[in-house]
Design a protein around this motif. Sequence first.
Motif, PDB file in Angstrom:
ATOM      1  N   SER A  16       4.527 -89.473  78.948  1.00  0.00           N
ATOM      2  CA  SER A  16       4.343 -88.264  79.749  1.00  0.00           C
ATOM      3  C   SER A  16       5.659 -87.786  80.347  1.00  0.00           C
ATOM      4  O   SER A  16       6.519 -88.597  80.676  1.00  0.00           O
ATOM      5  CB  SER A  16       3.379 -88.555  80.903  1.00  0.00           C
ATOM      6  N   SER A  22       0.354 -86.304  84.960  1.00  0.00           N
ATOM      7  CA  SER A  22      -0.574 -86.483  83.844  1.00  0.00           C
ATOM      8  C   SER A  22      -1.727 -87.416  84.194  1.00  0.00           C
ATOM      9  O   SER A  22      -2.880 -87.142  83.861  1.00  0.00           O
ATOM     10  CB  SER A  22       0.171 -87.006  82.615  1.00  0.00           C
ATOM     11  N   PHE A  25      -4.047 -85.619  86.605  1.00  0.00           N
ATOM     12  CA  PHE A  25      -4.752 -84.550  85.903  1.00  0.00           C
ATOM     13  C   PHE A  25      -5.971 -85.116  85.184  1.00  0.00           C
ATOM     14  O   PHE A  25      -7.093 -84.639  85.358  1.00  0.00           O
ATOM     15  CB  PHE A  25      -3.807 -83.855  84.904  1.00  0.00           C
ATOM     16  N   LEU A  26      -5.759 -86.140  84.368  1.00  0.00           N
ATOM     17  CA  LEU A  26      -6.866 -86.710  83.599  1.00  0.00           C
ATOM     18  C   LEU A  26      -7.908 -87.355  84.508  1.00  0.00           C
ATOM     19  O   LEU A  26      -9.105 -87.148  84.328  1.00  0.00           O
ATOM     20  CB  LEU A  26      -6.349 -87.734  82.579  1.00  0.00           C
ATOM     21  N   SER A  79     -17.222 -82.589  84.073  1.00  0.00           N
ATOM     22  CA  SER A  79     -15.833 -82.493  83.619  1.00  0.00           C
ATOM     23  C   SER A  79     -15.518 -81.101  83.084  1.00  0.00           C
ATOM     24  O   SER A  79     -14.439 -80.554  83.342  1.00  0.00           O
ATOM     25  CB  SER A  79     -15.545 -83.549  82.547  1.00  0.00           C
ATOM     26  N   VAL A  88      -8.077 -74.409  82.847  1.00  0.00           N
ATOM     27  CA  VAL A  88      -7.524 -75.114  81.688  1.00  0.00           C
ATOM     28  C   VAL A  88      -8.110 -74.501  80.417  1.00  0.00           C
ATOM     29  O   VAL A  88      -9.328 -74.368  80.281  1.00  0.00           O
ATOM     30  CB  VAL A  88      -7.840 -76.629  81.758  1.00  0.00           C
ATOM     31  N   TYR A  90      -9.519 -74.465  76.857  1.00  0.00           N
ATOM     32  CA  TYR A  90     -10.226 -75.475  76.061  1.00  0.00           C
ATOM     33  C   TYR A  90     -10.611 -74.864  74.719  1.00  0.00           C
ATOM     34  O   TYR A  90     -10.601 -73.637  74.545  1.00  0.00           O
ATOM     35  CB  TYR A  90     -11.448 -76.009  76.819  1.00  0.00           C
ATOM     36  N   ASP A 115      -3.287 -81.987  77.943  1.00  0.00           N
ATOM     37  CA  ASP A 115      -2.857 -82.498  79.246  1.00  0.00           C
ATOM     38  C   ASP A 115      -1.484 -81.902  79.556  1.00  0.00           C
ATOM     39  O   ASP A 115      -0.910 -81.192  78.715  1.00  0.00           O
ATOM     40  CB  ASP A 115      -2.897 -84.034  79.269  1.00  0.00           C
ATOM     41  N   PRO A 116      -0.942 -82.142  80.745  1.00  0.00           N
ATOM     42  CA  PRO A 116       0.349 -81.530  81.111  1.00  0.00           C
ATOM     43  C   PRO A 116       1.519 -81.875  80.185  1.00  0.00           C
ATOM     44  O   PRO A 116       2.505 -81.140  80.151  1.00  0.00           O
ATOM     45  CB  PRO A 116       0.606 -82.067  82.524  1.00  0.00           C
ATOM     46  N   SER A 117       1.422 -82.967  79.427  1.00  0.00           N
ATOM     47  CA  SER A 117       2.502 -83.339  78.510  1.00  0.00           C
ATOM     48  C   SER A 117       2.224 -82.908  77.076  1.00  0.00           C
ATOM     49  O   SER A 117       2.995 -83.217  76.172  1.00  0.00           O
ATOM     50  CB  SER A 117       2.731 -84.856  78.564  1.00  0.00           C
ATOM     51  N   HIS A 119      -0.622 -83.648  75.212  1.00  0.00           N
ATOM     52  CA  HIS A 119      -1.513 -84.501  74.431  1.00  0.00           C
ATOM     53  C   HIS A 119      -2.883 -83.848  74.322  1.00  0.00           C
ATOM     54  O   HIS A 119      -3.361 -83.201  75.254  1.00  0.00           O
ATOM     55  CB  HIS A 119      -1.657 -85.895  75.073  1.00  0.00           C
ATOM     56  N   MET A 121      -6.665 -83.912  74.446  1.00  0.00           N
ATOM     57  CA  MET A 121      -7.747 -84.683  75.049  1.00  0.00           C
ATOM     58  C   MET A 121      -9.072 -84.126  74.531  1.00  0.00           C
ATOM     59  O   MET A 121      -9.212 -82.916  74.375  1.00  0.00           O
ATOM     60  CB  MET A 121      -7.689 -84.574  76.575  1.00  0.00           C
TER      61      MET A 121
END
Length: 127
Positions: A16, A22, A25-26, A79, A88, A90, A115-117, A119, A121
């Motif tokens: 991250s 990160s 966030f998750l 979620s 966010v 999606y 995610d913020p980096s 990835h 999800m």
Amino acid sequence: MTVHSSVELNHTIVHSRDRSESAHFLADILGLEVGPQSGPFLPVGTANGVTLDFADTPAEEIKEQHYAFLVSEEQFDVSFARLEERGVTYYADPFRRRPGEINQGGGRRGVYFLDPSGHSMELLTGA
């Protein structure tokens, strides 16, 4: 295929740009807790005991990974609402071609987000 019942996935490292951003966030989206820092890692534990150990990594070294989370119908709704509340983006598909949609094929629901980096999800419900 031989199945070894004593083999379990214990953790995986999530590279991250900012491990705290990160991990939080998750954890926030999934309703989980961020554990105490352990060495260079910031863990987020799941119900089956696997942790995602977030580590600071230079942005240019991060390669997109995919992490899928099996959730109940109720957890999906909670979620998903958190994703929408936070604005966010999606998608219904892993290739991010269907923004703003939920995948509802095969008696399951699924949604993908970054995610913020960067990835990928995935949240999916059981059949």
